[in-house]
Design a protein around this motif. Sequence first.
Motif, short mmCIF file in Angstrom:
data_model
loop_
_atom_site.label_atom_id
_atom_site.label_comp_id
_atom_site.label_asym_id
_atom_site.label_seq_id
_atom_site.Cartn_x
_atom_site.Cartn_y
_atom_site.Cartn_z
N MET A 1 0.52 -1.13 0.02
CA MET A 1 0.08 0.03 0.02
C MET A 1 0.86 1.12 0.05
O MET A 1 1.82 1.12 0.52
N ASP A 2 0.37 2.43 -0.51
CA ASP A 2 0.86 3.80 -0.34
C ASP A 2 -0.03 4.40 0.43
O ASP A 2 -1.18 4.66 -0.16
N VAL A 3 0.37 4.96 1.39
CA VAL A 3 -0.31 5.47 2.57
C VAL A 3 0.16 7.03 2.80
O VAL A 3 1.26 7.03 2.94
N ALA A 25 4.10 -0.95 4.05
CA ALA A 25 3.68 0.10 3.34
C ALA A 25 4.59 1.10 2.91
O ALA A 25 5.55 1.40 3.53
N ASP A 64 -3.14 4.89 -2.08
CA ASP A 64 -4.29 3.97 -1.77
C ASP A 64 -5.24 4.59 -0.55
O ASP A 64 -6.27 4.25 -0.74
N ALA A 65 -4.43 5.25 0.56
CA ALA A 65 -5.24 5.65 1.43
C ALA A 65 -4.51 6.65 2.23
O ALA A 65 -3.12 6.93 2.03
N THR A 88 -6.71 9.86 -3.95
CA THR A 88 -6.66 8.72 -3.32
C THR A 88 -8.31 7.97 -3.50
O THR A 88 -9.13 8.65 -3.91
N ALA A 215 -6.19 -0.30 5.62
CA ALA A 215 -6.05 -1.43 4.45
C ALA A 215 -7.52 -2.03 4.44
O ALA A 215 -7.67 -2.71 3.31
N ASP A 217 -11.87 -2.03 3.66
CA ASP A 217 -12.67 -1.48 2.88
C ASP A 217 -14.17 -0.98 3.14
O ASP A 217 -14.88 -0.35 2.34
#
Length: 297
Positions: A1-3, A25, A64-65, A88, A215, A217
């Motif tokens: 993930m890219d946070v 991440a 991603d978030a 995002t 992470a 949904d």
Amino acid sequence: MDVCVIGGSRHFGRRLIGELRDAGAVVTVVNRGSTPAPEGVTHLLADRDDEAALRTVLGGRRFDAVVDQVCYSPLQAAVAARVFAGRTRRYVLTSTVEVYAELGRPGGPAVPEEAVDPSAGSFDLELPWADGPFLEDHYGEGKRQAEALLTREASFDVAVVRTAHVLGGADFTGRLAHYVERIERGLPVVVHPVPQPASFVHEPEIARFLAWTAAADFTGPVNAASHEALEARQLCAAIGGVTGAEPKLTTGPDELLSPFSFDRCYAMDTGRASRLGFGFSPVADWLPRVIKEARDR
């Protein structure tokens, strides 16, 4: 993930950054740089209230978030909704138990998320949110309105984590230390005549929950608190058990009341978090350790 984490310079925000980084991440931290960011993350310097500066420092980055640790008003939420549109797919707003401040009642039940529905909430951008004292005096209302604006107007999915009173770690508030110091010194602790229960959460656990939420949904609000609410007398008894000092409790005027003493129920229902798959620990599992840490500082 890219946070992306907005804020994160102190307390459980730094722990959150470490949780995300250690889980693999790619973490970008955006704040004003009051303290250095943890190692292994990208650190961007900008005031989140300055929309142009925020856009410039983010450049063409996509995430991603986003986890927003320092959104306190609908004005800040509106900036975030504009700046992160198209950047995002998911936005996690760290909110607070204080959104329920006007709802609790003596002897009342634990409050569920639906008691404050951000999708039906209102917000007023004309209020003086940029004024520090006003913002501080309307902390719970500012969070409620930030929740409502993001939920209703953002183009990305929004999850709202309503955090209980956080204990442990690098706690800058001094609230637990207030109790420990007074009880050890034999000084009276001022509480309500009939204190009401409040929810608490351990600093490492709220960091883990926020990382888990980034992470996930699901959308909408979720309460984040350890099992077993405590009222002020029970907190004092726990401190007495660890320190060996007998708490001296008294009542007094509001201006002398100790933190965590409430005249209305501040307990939160955590059924939704359980159904989503996250199990919080009981307060008894970690409170003695946190009391010892506060005592040793």
